[in-house]
Design a protein around this motif. Structure first.
Motif, PDB file in Angstrom:
ATOM      1  N   GLY A   1       0.817  -1.215   0.000  1.00 44.71           N
ATOM      2  CA  GLY A   1       0.000   0.000   0.000  1.00 44.71           C
ATOM      3  C   GLY A   1       0.846   1.259   0.000  1.00 44.71           C
ATOM      4  O   GLY A   1       0.538   2.222  -0.704  1.00 44.71           O
ATOM      5  N   VAL A   2       1.921   1.248   0.796  1.00 47.50           N
ATOM      6  CA  VAL A   2       2.809   2.416   0.828  1.00 47.50           C
ATOM      7  C   VAL A   2       3.491   2.593  -0.531  1.00 47.50           C
ATOM      8  O   VAL A   2       3.591   3.708  -1.039  1.00 47.50           O
TER       9      VAL A   2
ATOM     10  N   GLY B   1       1.025   4.013  -2.883  1.00 50.41           N
ATOM     11  CA  GLY B   1       0.781   5.420  -2.569  1.00 50.41           C
ATOM     12  C   GLY B   1       1.900   6.312  -3.088  1.00 50.41           C
ATOM     13  O   GLY B   1       1.641   7.385  -3.630  1.00 50.41           O
TER      14      GLY B   1
ATOM     15  N   TYR C   1       0.476  16.627  -2.269  1.00 51.35           N
ATOM     16  CA  TYR C   1       0.401  15.180  -2.496  1.00 51.35           C
ATOM     17  C   TYR C   1       1.538  14.461  -1.773  1.00 51.35           C
ATOM     18  O   TYR C   1       1.351  13.386  -1.202  1.00 51.35           O
TER      19      TYR C   1
ATOM     20  N   GLY D   1       0.693  14.267   1.893  1.00 49.46           N
ATOM     21  CA  GLY D   1      -0.323  13.230   2.118  1.00 49.46           C
ATOM     22  C   GLY D   1       0.285  11.837   2.114  1.00 49.46           C
ATOM     23  O   GLY D   1      -0.048  10.990   2.958  1.00 49.46           O
ATOM     24  N   ALA D   2       1.190  11.586   1.177  1.00 49.16           N
ATOM     25  CA  ALA D   2       1.839  10.270   1.127  1.00 49.16           C
ATOM     26  C   ALA D   2       2.712  10.058   2.357  1.00 49.16           C
ATOM     27  O   ALA D   2       2.764   8.954   2.904  1.00 49.16           O
TER      28      ALA D   2
ATOM     29  N   ARG E   1       2.191  11.359   5.389  1.00 47.78           N
ATOM     30  CA  ARG E   1       1.280  11.059   6.509  1.00 47.78           C
ATOM     31  C   ARG E   1       0.789   9.623   6.447  1.00 47.78           C
ATOM     32  O   ARG E   1       0.720   8.933   7.460  1.00 47.78           O
ATOM     33  N   TYR E   2       0.459   9.187   5.246  1.00 53.46           N
ATOM     34  CA  TYR E   2      -0.011   7.810   5.050  1.00 53.46           C
ATOM     35  C   TYR E   2       1.064   6.817   5.504  1.00 53.46           C
ATOM     36  O   TYR E   2       0.793   5.876   6.244  1.00 53.46           O
ATOM     37  N   ALA E   3       2.288   7.056   5.104  1.00 55.98           N
ATOM     38  CA  ALA E   3       3.387   6.158   5.474  1.00 55.98           C
ATOM     39  C   ALA E   3       3.640   6.185   6.979  1.00 55.98           C
ATOM     40  O   ALA E   3       3.873   5.148   7.595  1.00 55.98           O
TER      41      ALA E   3
ATOM     42  N   ASP F   1       1.455   6.874   9.389  1.00 52.93           N
ATOM     43  CA  ASP F   1       0.354   6.176  10.064  1.00 52.93           C
ATOM     44  C   ASP F   1       0.548   4.673   9.995  1.00 52.93           C
ATOM     45  O   ASP F   1       0.360   3.957  10.977  1.00 52.93           O
ATOM     46  N   HIS F   2       0.938   4.181   8.835  1.00 49.51           N
ATOM     47  CA  HIS F   2       1.121   2.742   8.703  1.00 49.51           C
ATOM     48  C   HIS F   2       2.375   2.266   9.428  1.00 49.51           C
ATOM     49  O   HIS F   2       2.425   1.129   9.894  1.00 49.51           O
TER      50      HIS F   2
END
Length: 180
Positions: free
Chosen positions: A72-73, A76, A132, A135-136, A138-140, A142-143
Motif C-alpha cells: 500500500g505504501v 501510494g 500530495y 499526504g503520502a 502522513r499515510y506512510a 500512520d502505517h
C-alpha cells in the motif's frame, strides 16, 4: 491497633499458614473448575489450548499484513509520483501556452503579465505536488505506527511464550521464583 498491621510482616512471620491458605484457595478454584465442566475433560483441554501463548499470534497473518502495508505504501508513493508528474506537465504546458501568446506582437508590459501568470501557474502546480507528497508521508507514518504497535504486541506475546516454555523446563528459574 489496625494502623500497625502490615500484611508483608505477617506473611514473613507465618509463611506456612500463608502458603497453606493459598494452596487451599488454589485447590478450591481448580476443583470448582473441574466440577463445573459440563462436557468433561475436553473443556479443560480447550481452556489449556486458549492459555497456550503459541496460538495467540498467527505469524503468517502478520506477515501478510506487513506485506499488504508495504504494498500500500509503495502504491501510494507510485501514485504520488504520477500526480507530481502530471502537475509538472500541466505547469509546463501552461507556461508554454502563455509564452506562445506572449511571443506574438505585444507590449513588454503584457509579456511581463503573462510571464507572471505562468510563474503563478507553476507555483500552484508545485504547491499541489507538495500537498500530495505530504499526504503520502502522513499515510506512510500512520502505517509505520500501526506496524510498530503490531511489533510491540508480537514482542510481548513472544516474551510470555518464552516464560511459559521456560517454566516447563525442569531446571527453570521461573519455576524457582514462583515457589514459596
Amino acid at each position: 491497633m489496625l494502623e500497625d498491621f502490615d500484611i508483608a510482616e505477617e506473611v514473613r512471620r507465618h509463611p506456612g499458614i500463608v502458603a497453606g491458605a493459598l494452596a487451599v484457595v488454589a485447590g478450591v478454584a481448580i476443583g470448582t473448575l473441574l466440577l463445573s465442566q459440563r462436557t468433561g475433560p475436553r473443556r479443560y483441554e480447550e481452556l489449556l489450548e486458549r492459555l497456550d501463548p503459541r496460538g495467540w499470534i498467527d505469524a503468517e497473518a502478520l506477515r501478510r499484513r506487513f506485506d499488504d502495508i508495504s504494498r500500500g505504501v509503495a502504491e501510494g508513493v507510485e501514485t504520488l509520483g504520477e500526480r507530481a508528474e502530471e502537475a509538472g506537465d500541466d505547469a509546463r504546458h501552461g507556461a508554454r501556452k502563455w509564452l506562445k501568446r506572449g511571443r506574438k506582437a505585444m507590449s513588454p508590459a503584457k509579456r511581463r503579465r503573462y510571464a507572471q501568470a505562468a510563474r503563478g501557474y507553476a507555483h500552484d502546480a508545485g504547491e499541489k505536488a507538495r500537498m500530495y507528497a505530504d499526504g503520502a508521508g502522513r499515510y506512510a507514518r500512520d502505517h509505520a505506527k500501526e506496524g510498530g504497535a503490531l511489533l510491540a504486541v508480537a514482542t510481548i506475546a513472544a516474551a510470555i511464550g518464552a516464560a511459559a516454555l521456560e517454566s516447563r523446563r525442569p531446571d527453570s528459574r521461573v519455576r524457582r521464583i514462583a515457589k514459596f
